[in-house]
Scaffold this motif. Sequence first.
Motif, PDB file in Angstrom:
ATOM      1  N   THR A 124      -6.890  -7.106  -2.903  1.00  0.00           N
ATOM      2  CA  THR A 124      -7.897  -6.084  -3.218  1.00  0.00           C
ATOM      3  C   THR A 124      -8.093  -6.022  -4.730  1.00  0.00           C
ATOM      4  N   ARG A 164       0.817  -1.216   0.000  1.00  0.00           N
ATOM      5  CA  ARG A 164       0.000   0.000   0.000  1.00  0.00           C
ATOM      6  C   ARG A 164       0.856   1.273   0.000  1.00  0.00           C
ATOM      7  N   ARG A 213      -1.159  -4.047  -8.285  1.00  0.00           N
ATOM      8  CA  ARG A 213      -2.342  -4.378  -7.497  1.00  0.00           C
ATOM      9  C   ARG A 213      -1.924  -4.494  -6.038  1.00  0.00           C
ATOM     10  N   GLU A 260      -7.931  -3.017  -6.072  1.00  0.00           N
ATOM     11  CA  GLU A 260      -7.337  -1.711  -6.341  1.00  0.00           C
ATOM     12  C   GLU A 260      -6.104  -1.871  -7.232  1.00  0.00           C
ATOM     13  N   THR A 261      -6.113  -1.170  -8.363  1.00  0.00           N
ATOM     14  CA  THR A 261      -5.000  -1.251  -9.299  1.00  0.00           C
ATOM     15  C   THR A 261      -4.545   0.136  -9.738  1.00  0.00           C
ATOM     16  N   CYS A 262      -3.338   0.169 -10.244  1.00  0.00           N
ATOM     17  CA  CYS A 262      -2.746   1.389 -10.791  1.00  0.00           C
ATOM     18  C   CYS A 262      -1.914   0.945 -11.996  1.00  0.00           C
TER      19      CYS A 262
END
Length: 120
Positions: A53, A15, A49, A55-57
């Motif tokens: 989760t 994170r 990732r 949540e990706t970028c």
Amino acid sequence: MTDTTARVHELNLYRKYFDLVAAGTKTIEVRVKYPHLEGLAAGDTIRFRIKGTDETCTVQVLRVSEYPNFEALLDGEGPTNVNPTTTRHEQLVNIRAIYGPDKEALGALAIEIELSRALP
């Protein structure tokens, strides 16, 4: 004939590093020179990732440079590009906490990245 097609790589990221990448302030990602990263090249896409989760970028790879160890990588790339929020010493301690000496012995990769606008 060599395949020059850009590829998409899926990699996990903690994170605290994910947030720096997503903000565009972390421009060098550090990885061990694992065999599955051998073909990573400029023009490829990485989808980071946060493990566990959705949540990706997504980032574009601008350059990949090899170093014999993490100290040489930080000296060559500049610690501010790797993590602008901590000192060189703290970064070295943090990286080595993630990758032990056996992993560092494989060599280190500095992956220059920029946020991608092409993929979500």
